[in-house]
Structures are given as C-alpha cells and as structure tokens.
Design a protein around this motif. Structure first.
Motif, PDB file in Angstrom:
ATOM      1  N   GLY A 112       0.839  -1.201   0.000  1.00 12.24           N
ATOM      2  CA  GLY A 112       0.000   0.000   0.000  1.00 12.24           C
ATOM      3  C   GLY A 112       0.867   1.240   0.000  1.00 12.24           C
ATOM      4  N   SER A 113       0.206   2.399   0.034  1.00 12.67           N
ATOM      5  CA  SER A 113       0.961   3.642  -0.060  1.00 12.67           C
ATOM      6  C   SER A 113       1.775   3.910   1.204  1.00 12.67           C
ATOM      7  CB  SER A 113       0.011   4.820  -0.336  1.00 12.67           C
ATOM      8  OG  SER A 113      -1.037   4.866   0.611  1.00 12.67           O
ATOM      9  N   VAL A 114       2.995   4.382   0.959  1.00 16.74           N
ATOM     10  CA  VAL A 114       3.833   4.979   2.003  1.00 16.74           C
ATOM     11  C   VAL A 114       4.057   6.380   1.450  1.00 16.74           C
ATOM     12  CG1 VAL A 114       6.129   4.974   3.055  1.00 16.74           C
ATOM     13  CG2 VAL A 114       4.876   2.823   2.767  1.00 16.74           C
TER      14      VAL A 114
ATOM     15  N   TYR B  19       3.764  11.050   1.768  1.00 18.36           N
ATOM     16  CA  TYR B  19       3.777  12.301   2.514  1.00 18.36           C
ATOM     17  C   TYR B  19       2.442  12.989   2.314  1.00 18.36           C
ATOM     18  CZ  TYR B  19       8.655  11.780   3.709  1.00 18.36           C
ATOM     19  OH  TYR B  19       9.824  11.309   4.246  1.00 18.36           O
ATOM     20  N   ASP B  20       1.852  13.380   3.424  1.00 16.63           N
ATOM     21  CA  ASP B  20       0.522  13.992   3.390  1.00 16.63           C
ATOM     22  C   ASP B  20       0.577  15.472   3.745  1.00 16.63           C
ATOM     23  OD1 ASP B  20      -0.554  11.488   2.904  1.00 16.63           O
ATOM     24  OD2 ASP B  20      -1.254  11.160   4.958  1.00 16.63           O
ATOM     25  N   ASP B  21      -0.387  16.195   3.181  1.00 18.88           N
ATOM     26  CA  ASP B  21      -0.640  17.588   3.554  1.00 18.88           C
ATOM     27  C   ASP B  21      -2.110  17.599   3.967  1.00 18.88           C
ATOM     28  OD1 ASP B  21      -1.295  20.262   3.638  1.00 18.88           O
ATOM     29  OD2 ASP B  21      -0.191  20.799   1.826  1.00 18.88           O
TER      30      ASP B  21
ATOM     31  N   GLY C 136       2.678   9.647   6.085  1.00 21.92           N
ATOM     32  CA  GLY C 136       1.334   9.076   5.982  1.00 21.92           C
ATOM     33  C   GLY C 136       1.380   7.899   5.038  1.00 21.92           C
ATOM     34  N   GLY C 137       0.248   7.626   4.425  1.00 23.51           N
ATOM     35  CA  GLY C 137       0.170   6.475   3.533  1.00 23.51           C
ATOM     36  C   GLY C 137      -0.529   5.335   4.247  1.00 23.51           C
ATOM     37  N   ALA C 138      -1.358   4.622   3.477  1.00 22.13           N
ATOM     38  CA  ALA C 138      -2.171   3.558   4.065  1.00 22.13           C
ATOM     39  C   ALA C 138      -1.300   2.473   4.705  1.00 22.13           C
ATOM     40  CB  ALA C 138      -3.066   2.960   2.982  1.00 22.13           C
TER      41      ALA C 138
ATOM     42  N   TYR D  20     -11.141   7.285  -4.841  1.00 23.07           N
ATOM     43  CA  TYR D  20     -10.276   7.589  -5.998  1.00 23.07           C
ATOM     44  C   TYR D  20     -10.186   6.390  -6.940  1.00 23.07           C
ATOM     45  CZ  TYR D  20      -5.907   9.140  -8.298  1.00 23.07           C
ATOM     46  OH  TYR D  20      -4.950   9.521  -9.201  1.00 23.07           O
ATOM     47  N   TRP D  21      -9.938   5.210  -6.377  1.00 25.08           N
ATOM     48  CA  TRP D  21      -9.778   4.005  -7.207  1.00 25.08           C
ATOM     49  C   TRP D  21     -11.132   3.483  -7.675  1.00 25.08           C
ATOM     50  CZ3 TRP D  21      -5.152   4.259  -8.751  1.00 25.08           C
ATOM     51  CH2 TRP D  21      -4.155   4.718  -7.900  1.00 25.08           C
ATOM     52  N   LEU D  22     -12.169   3.673  -6.854  1.00 20.30           N
ATOM     53  CA  LEU D  22     -13.516   3.244  -7.266  1.00 20.30           C
ATOM     54  C   LEU D  22     -13.970   4.046  -8.485  1.00 20.30           C
ATOM     55  CD1 LEU D  22     -15.297   2.857  -3.815  1.00 20.30           C
ATOM     56  CD2 LEU D  22     -14.582   1.076  -5.383  1.00 20.30           C
TER      57      LEU D  22
ATOM     58  N   THR E 272      -7.275  11.318   9.313  1.00 16.35           N
ATOM     59  CA  THR E 272      -6.495  10.606   8.296  1.00 16.35           C
ATOM     60  C   THR E 272      -5.875   9.341   8.891  1.00 16.35           C
ATOM     61  OG1 THR E 272      -5.931  12.735   7.335  1.00 16.35           O
ATOM     62  CG2 THR E 272      -4.624  10.850   6.602  1.00 16.35           C
ATOM     63  N   GLY E 273      -6.014   8.249   8.157  1.00 15.14           N
ATOM     64  CA  GLY E 273      -5.377   7.012   8.593  1.00 15.14           C
ATOM     65  C   GLY E 273      -6.230   6.183   9.532  1.00 15.14           C
ATOM     66  N   ALA E 274      -7.427   6.695   9.874  1.00 19.22           N
ATOM     67  CA  ALA E 274      -8.282   5.930  10.789  1.00 19.22           C
ATOM     68  C   ALA E 274      -8.611   4.564  10.188  1.00 19.22           C
ATOM     69  CB  ALA E 274      -9.568   6.704  11.082  1.00 19.22           C
ATOM     70  N   GLY E 275      -8.944   4.561   8.893  1.00 22.49           N
ATOM     71  CA  GLY E 275      -9.331   3.307   8.242  1.00 22.49           C
ATOM     72  C   GLY E 275      -8.175   2.318   8.165  1.00 22.49           C
ATOM     73  N   ASP E 276      -7.000   2.830   7.886  1.00 20.16           N
ATOM     74  CA  ASP E 276      -5.819   1.955   7.764  1.00 20.16           C
ATOM     75  C   ASP E 276      -5.413   1.422   9.135  1.00 20.16           C
ATOM     76  OD1 ASP E 276      -5.756   2.988   5.094  1.00 20.16           O
ATOM     77  OD2 ASP E 276      -4.824   4.762   5.952  1.00 20.16           O
ATOM     78  N   SER E 277      -5.539   2.279  10.143  1.00 23.05           N
ATOM     79  CA  SER E 277      -5.198   1.836  11.499  1.00 23.05           C
ATOM     80  C   SER E 277      -6.238   0.841  11.989  1.00 23.05           C
ATOM     81  CB  SER E 277      -5.139   3.034  12.449  1.00 23.05           C
ATOM     82  OG  SER E 277      -4.264   3.991  11.909  1.00 23.05           O
TER      83      SER E 277
HETATM   84  P1  AMP Z   1      -7.562   6.687   5.431  1.00 23.66           P
HETATM   85  O1  AMP Z   1      -7.789   8.020   6.106  1.00 23.66           O
HETATM   86  O2  AMP Z   1      -7.422   5.566   6.404  1.00 23.66           O
HETATM   87  O3  AMP Z   1      -8.539   6.402   4.360  1.00 23.66           O
HETATM   88  O4  AMP Z   1      -6.140   6.770   4.687  1.00 23.66           O
HETATM   89  C1  AMP Z   1      -5.459   7.963   4.468  1.00 23.66           C
HETATM   90  C2  AMP Z   1      -4.088   7.691   3.880  1.00 23.66           C
HETATM   91  O5  AMP Z   1      -4.231   7.141   2.565  1.00 23.66           O
HETATM   92  C3  AMP Z   1      -3.275   8.956   3.730  1.00 23.66           C
HETATM   93  O6  AMP Z   1      -2.151   8.883   4.588  1.00 23.66           O
HETATM   94  C4  AMP Z   1      -2.869   9.043   2.269  1.00 23.66           C
HETATM   95  O7  AMP Z   1      -1.482   9.200   2.082  1.00 23.66           O
HETATM   96  C5  AMP Z   1      -3.315   7.727   1.671  1.00 23.66           C
HETATM   97  N1  AMP Z   1      -4.010   7.921   0.397  1.00 23.66           N
HETATM   98  C6  AMP Z   1      -4.808   8.951   0.014  1.00 23.66           C
HETATM   99  N2  AMP Z   1      -5.288   8.769  -1.238  1.00 23.66           N
HETATM  100  C7  AMP Z   1      -4.795   7.571  -1.667  1.00 23.66           C
HETATM  101  C8  AMP Z   1      -4.917   6.814  -2.869  1.00 23.66           C
HETATM  102  N3  AMP Z   1      -5.665   7.244  -3.905  1.00 23.66           N
HETATM  103  N4  AMP Z   1      -4.281   5.613  -2.941  1.00 23.66           N
HETATM  104  C9  AMP Z   1      -3.535   5.184  -1.903  1.00 23.66           C
HETATM  105  N5  AMP Z   1      -3.364   5.859  -0.749  1.00 23.66           N
HETATM  106  C10 AMP Z   1      -3.979   7.038  -0.618  1.00 23.66           C
END
Ligand code: AMP
Length: 314
Positions: free
Chosen positions: A8-10, A12-14, A27-29, A149-151, A232-237
């Motif tokens: 998954g993504s690693v 940098y977030d703004d 950031g990053g999923a 975005y991907w959907l 941000t990142g709640a879903g990934d965490s």
């Molecule tokens: P979440 O808030 O759990 O949905 O995930 C937010 C994280 O996903 C952020 O740290 C972003 O860097 C990352 N992210 C945002 N958009 C995308 C995308 N289109 N594909 C992959 N990762 C993304």
C-alpha cells in the motif's frame, strides 16, 4: 506468531482541518496499517518511495520493529496526498493526489515472504493489489481496502480484488459508491455476492459494522474520544488492529472477526488523536488493552431474562 504482509501507499501527506494544518508529514495507508498491526504481530511492508523520502522516516518504521526490506527506493517523487476535512471531520476531500513513483511500479514480494499467511492489501492502485496477490502462496487470510479515488477510476479492478479477498474493508461512503445505492445493507449484499466471506463497513465516529456472508451482522461503536485532531489514517489503522488481532490469535472464525472489529476500532481511536502517524506509534500494548476493555464494557448489556425483556413487554 503468524506474520502479516502489507502492500500500500507509504506517503507524505498535507492535511487541513478547520482548526489546523500539517504539511509533508509521514502518511500512507501502509504506514498507518503497519504501525497499528505491529502492536499485535510482525509486519512486512511492500511499497515504493522516491528520492525525496526521508531516511529518518524509514528508520522510524524500522524502529517500531516493522520489516522495511520490501520498501524500494526509486528515482522520482514519493506518493503525495493533500486532503481537507470539514467541521464534522467525517469524509476527507481530496484536493490533490500525486502517485509519484507508484504510477509505474510493480510490487515484488521477497521470496522468503511469499508464504506469509496474513495479507493486507492497503489502499493503492487495485492493479498493484492484484499483482501482489499473484505472488503470494496460499495465504490464510486476505483483507483488502480501497478508496473513492480508485472506485472512480478503476472500478472493475477494485471488484476483481474484492472477489479474491476474504474480507473487504471499506468506509460507508465507498460501499455506497461501489454499489450505487444509499442502503448499506444492499451495498453489503452486493459486495458479499462478489465472493468475500466478510465485509467491514467503517462508519467514522459511528463505529464499524461487520457483515458475514452467512447472514451474521455485528456492530461496534467507535471509541468515545474528546480530542480528535485528524481522521487521516483511521481506516488503515482500523485494518491494522483488525488483521493484527486475527494474526495474533491465528483464527478467523466469526467470534474472532467480531473481536477484530473491536480491536480495529481501538487502533483507529489512537490514529485520530494526532496528525500523521504519531498517535498509532505512541499506542502502548497497555493503552490498547485498556481501550479494548472499556469499549467492551460500553456495549455489555448484561445477561439474564429480566434484563432481556423490554419494560412493558410481557
Ligand atoms: P484513510 O484516512 O485511512 O482512508 O487513509 C489515508 C491515507 O491514505 C493517507 O495517509 C494518504 O497518504 C493515503 N491515500 C490517500 N489517497 C490515496 C490513494 N488514492 N491511494 C492510496 N493511498 C492514498
């Protein structure tokens, strides 16, 4: 202890909220997931970063015990995401996505990691998720996540990933978008019809629902927090706590899936308390355990015939 592989993504977030802003933060999923899951079991990350990625951030992940050998560094820019939240801090509005080095990248699972039993396909291009799935051998559990975005751009590929996963984990807006319906129940039925045995629908401050293909449903509230700085990142965490718990117990039956939802909810609560990954990184096993117990007691209505009868009902 069963191990976990994540792609998954690693990044940098703004990130902007009505109250504050942070630029250029880790950031990053996959980063959020790995930090949350590493509280439960060993985690191996497969990802790519650009020349601009700070060594200190790789060292930070490694310092948390995460295996970063599968994070490639390539010429070009790291993945960057710029998002904004409104006062209710529910869904993020994406202002800009720069795939950077992820745009032309194919994951390579190191030979000795192809048999890792727990696989998490974190949010990234679904073709990359499929590519990774083709390289792993007989995983015990495959869990996937995606994003609007991907959907929007690669719906068919996302559906293909869903059909190859055991558990699909999306937020409620994405479930609605995917199934083109307002009804979460109907969306759940449509997603489960693709093949997974379970679907988790994340509902932000309203918690998370678990739908099983055999008809079982479970609902956990979110952990009640006074301070929410950045969702941000709640879903990934969430996914980190969810998969982490399943790996740590080595079982994926319905009872453990329910507990995993509660662990996911606890992990997410740490993520949203701070910007970037600081909250999940600061979560100690003791703090995780304390929140798990409190959440459990919150939904415990006790047992016994007297309590189970509503007042006035004979
Ligand atoms: P979440 O808030 O759990 O949905 O995930 C937010 C994280 O996903 C952020 O740290 C972003 O860097 C990352 N992210 C945002 N958009 C995308 C995308 N289109 N594909 C992959 N990762 C993304």
């Amino acid at each position: 202890m069963p191990e976990i592989l994540v792609v998954g993504s690693v990044a940098y977030d703004d990130v902007q909220t009505p109250f504050d802003r942070r630029r250029d933060v880790l950031g990053g999923a996959a980063s959020y997931f790995a930090l949350a899951a590493s509280r439960y079991a060993p985690v191996h990350v497969v990802a790519v970063v650009g020349e601009d990625f700070r060594d200190t951030d790789i060292a930070r992940l490694r310092g948390e015990g995460i295996d970063v050998a599968g994070i490639e560094r390539r010429a070009g820019r790291s993945f960057r995401w710029h998002g904004r939240y409104d006062y209710d801090m529910s869904a993020a509005e994406t202002l800009h996505t720069d795939l950077g080095v992820f745009a032309e990248w194919h994951p390579i699972v190191p030979d000795d990691k192809r048999e890792v039993p727990y696989v998490f396909l974190a949010n990234i291009d679904p073709d990359i998720q499929l590519d990774l799935l083709d390289q792993v051998r007989a995983p015990k559990l495959v869990v996937m996540d995606s994003m609007n975005y991907w959907l929007e751009y690669k719906r068919d590929a996302v559906a293909k990933v869903m059909s190859r996963a055991d558990v699909v984990c999306v937020n409620e807006g994405e479930a609605r978008q995917f199934a083109q319906t307002f009804s979460i129940i109907r969306a759940a039925r449509e997603i489960l019809a693709l093949g997974p045995t379970a679907l988790v629908v994340k509902r932000g401050e309203h918690g998370a629902m678990l739908f099983l293909r055999d008809g079982g449903v479970f609902w956990s509230p979110a952990y009640p927090l006074e301070k929410v700085q950045d969702p941000t990142g709640a879903g990934d965490s969430f996914a980190g706590g969810f998969v982490g718990h399943l790996a740590s117990v080595g079982r994926t039956d319905a009872a453990e899936l329910r507990r995993a939802v509660v662990h996911g909810t606890v992990s997410a609560s740490f993520a949203v308390e701070t910007f970037s990954v600081d909250g999940v990184a600061a979560a100690t096993p003791g703090a995780v355990d304390e929140r798990y117990r409190l959440l459990r007691s919150l939904v415990d209505i006790g047992a016994g015939a007297a309590e189970d009868t509503a007042p006035g009902v004979e």
